[in-house]
Design an enzyme around this catalytic site. Structure first.
Site, short mmCIF file in Angstrom:
data_model
loop_
_atom_site.label_atom_id
_atom_site.label_comp_id
_atom_site.label_asym_id
_atom_site.label_seq_id
_atom_site.Cartn_x
_atom_site.Cartn_y
_atom_site.Cartn_z
CB SER A 235 0.57 3.18 -4.88
OG SER A 235 0.74 1.97 -5.56
CG HIS A 265 0.57 3.96 -10.08
ND1 HIS A 265 0.77 2.64 -10.38
CD2 HIS A 265 0.82 4.06 -8.74
CE1 HIS A 265 1.11 1.97 -9.29
NE2 HIS A 265 1.14 2.81 -8.28
CG HIS A 311 5.02 -3.22 -16.33
ND1 HIS A 311 6.04 -3.33 -15.42
CD2 HIS A 311 3.90 -2.96 -15.61
CE1 HIS A 311 5.56 -3.16 -14.20
NE2 HIS A 311 4.26 -2.94 -14.28
NE ARG A 320 -0.03 -7.21 -12.44
CZ ARG A 320 0.23 -5.93 -12.19
NH1 ARG A 320 -0.15 -5.42 -11.03
NH2 ARG A 320 0.84 -5.16 -13.07
CG ASP A 366 -3.29 -0.80 -16.26
OD1 ASP A 366 -3.98 -1.11 -15.27
OD2 ASP A 366 -2.17 -0.27 -16.18
C1 MLT Z 1 1.47 -1.79 -10.57
O1 MLT Z 1 0.71 -2.76 -10.49
O2 MLT Z 1 1.84 -1.15 -9.59
C2 MLT Z 1 1.84 -1.36 -11.92
O3 MLT Z 1 1.99 -2.44 -12.79
C3 MLT Z 1 2.96 -0.38 -11.95
C4 MLT Z 1 4.32 -0.88 -11.53
O4 MLT Z 1 4.52 -2.00 -11.10
O5 MLT Z 1 5.26 -0.07 -11.66
#
Ligand code: MLT
Length: 434
Positions: A235, A265, A311, A320, A366
């Site tokens: 993103s 994502h 990850h 987190r 997640d």
């Molecule tokens: C995020 O929070 O954007 C996800 O953990 C994915 C990432 O960091 O690649």
């Protein structure tokens, strides 16, 4: 001028000077290599993006401007937004000023509600589609576009980018809550509370029944934890690349949000909660550890992933995840879904470690976030991605303002063909084996 704008205006000359110094004095120095595996594998590990808002350290997790995320869990999302942009936590005068700035800009225009009600809500689209469409409709309000089309100077880009970013962030609580209530037939829209903070207002306007105070706390935490994850995630990349064309922040954020709708994502939090629900359904309640261990092993043997584990960057438990986990232990220790989350945390990492197939057997955000939302009666799983998206706008739009402030040019890497690649590796075979 708002205090945030004043602060940034005082910082930006030094930021520009740093970029000038780096390019002028070290421009031809190599700082990252790329091998064929990385080129064909999503650029994993290639240092190809500059982002000052936060970094993800593989054995520590998310660090926002020097603060490990665990140290920010009691902060308001607005405070974290200020931190992302300026590198400093705001004092009380600064945060009040930002909050009043957001309140001034928080009204969703009536034409948008009318359009959403008539065109979108009836067809039961995905809430992310509604949010993205709403922001696309709001693009006509862009101050960046307005001033760009009337010839603004390059030095002013960041100012009007910031104007749009504040406008976008300000309407998100009403928009997100309104989408929730309209899309899922929760009744009339709820007016915003004048004295509430950004996430507290979201919680209030969603109209969740039950313990409003702890739900507001969860929304604050949720918005802080998902706010940013350095510049390499999809993103952030999408928003950055679109913004680099000088498309205005509305267009840029739409790209970021669209990427969050992908299961690899933002949608991953839905997969996480579906897995937990499936466990409860399969065992008609919370299974024993032995049963759950077998379920996990069978799932992996069937070639499926355990959602929320692993990850691309992290090699430790995502802090987190830990923050949500601690919240769950305090607020809902006996909740069935939370119990499964807890058991999975105990069971999955050793199984994945033993199999040795993935580099990181630890949970990411997640694996815990969805169960907490479900506890408050948000059973509309697809909405979880919208909440993730709302939070992530804080980070990706901060990155965008800084990109414009530092005068970054349009992103335009060189592409190569697979024929070219074969030629290149044949010419230097040692590069492949290294
Ligand atoms: C995020 O929070 O954007 C996800 O953990 C994915 C990432 O960091 O690649």
């Amino acid at each position: 001028m708002s205090l945030l704008k004043e602060k940034l205006a005082s910082q930006i000359p030094a930021l520009r000077e740093r970029v000038h110094d780096l390019v002028g004095n070290y421009g031809k120095q190599t700082v990252s290599d790329i091998n064929v595996e990385q080129l064909l594998g999503g650029l994993r590990g290639v240092k190809a993006v500059v982002c000052d808002t936060s970094e993800v350290v593989l054995d520590k997790g998310l660090i926002i401007r020097g603060y490990p995320i665990a140290q920010l869990v009691d902060k308001l999302p607005e405070e974290v937004f200020w931190l992302l942009l300026t590198g400093e936590l705001p004092d009380s005068r600064e945060i009040e000023d930002l909050q009043s700035e957001l309140k001034k800009r928080s009204k969703v225009p009536q034409y948008l509600w009318t359009t959403l009600k008539t065109c979108l809500i009836k067809d039961e689209p995905h809430p992310m589609t509604v949010l993205i469409s709403a922001l696309a409709i709001l693009e006509r309000e862009s101050k960046f576009y307005f001033h760009y089309s009337r010839g603004m100077k390059k030095e002013e880009y960041w100012e009007y980018a910031l104007e749009d970013v504040l406008d976008i962030i300000a309407v998100l609580p009403s928009l997100a809550a309104g989408i929730y209530r309209l899309r899922y037939d929760k009744g009339h829209l709820i007016n915003s509370g004048h004295d509430l903070d950004w996430a507290g207002n979201l919680a209030h306007m969603m109209g969740i029944e039950g313990d409003e105070e702890t739900f507001a706390k969860l929304m604050r935490l949720y918005m802080v934890l998902h706010s940013d994850h350095e510049g390499g995630n999809v993103s952030a990349r999408a928003c950055n690349v679109i913004g680099s064309t000088l498309s205005d922040p509305y267009y840029a954020v739409l790209g970021g949000l669209a990427s969050l709708a992908g299961p690899l994502h933002g949608l991953a939090n839905v997969e996480g909660v579906k897995f937990v629900l499936d466990v409860l359904r399969t065992f008609k309640g919370v299974p024993s550890e032995k049963e759950l261990r077998k379920h996990v092993t069978d799932t992996i043997a069937a070639g499926k992933l355990i959602p929320g584990y692993g990850h691309p960057v992290l090699r430790v438990t995502d802090p987190r995840f830990t923050a949500f986990y601690e919240y769950g232990k305090k607020v809902m220790p006996d909740d069935k879904m939370f119990k499964v989350v807890e058991m999975l945390y105990k069971i999955v990492p050793p199984i994945l470690t033993e199999l040795g197939r993935i580099k990181n057997p630890w949970p990411n955000i997640d694996a815990s976030s969805g169960a907490l939302l479900y506890y408050y009666g948000i059973v509309e799983l697809e909405y979880y991605t919208l909440l993730f998206g709302m939070s992530r706008t804080l980070g990706i739009l901060s990155q965008l303002v800084l990109d414009r402030a530092m005068g970054f040019p349009i992103t335009r890497p060189k592409s190569v063909t697979t024929d070219w690649l074969f030629e290149a590796v044949k010419k230097s075979p040692e590069a492949v084996t290294n």
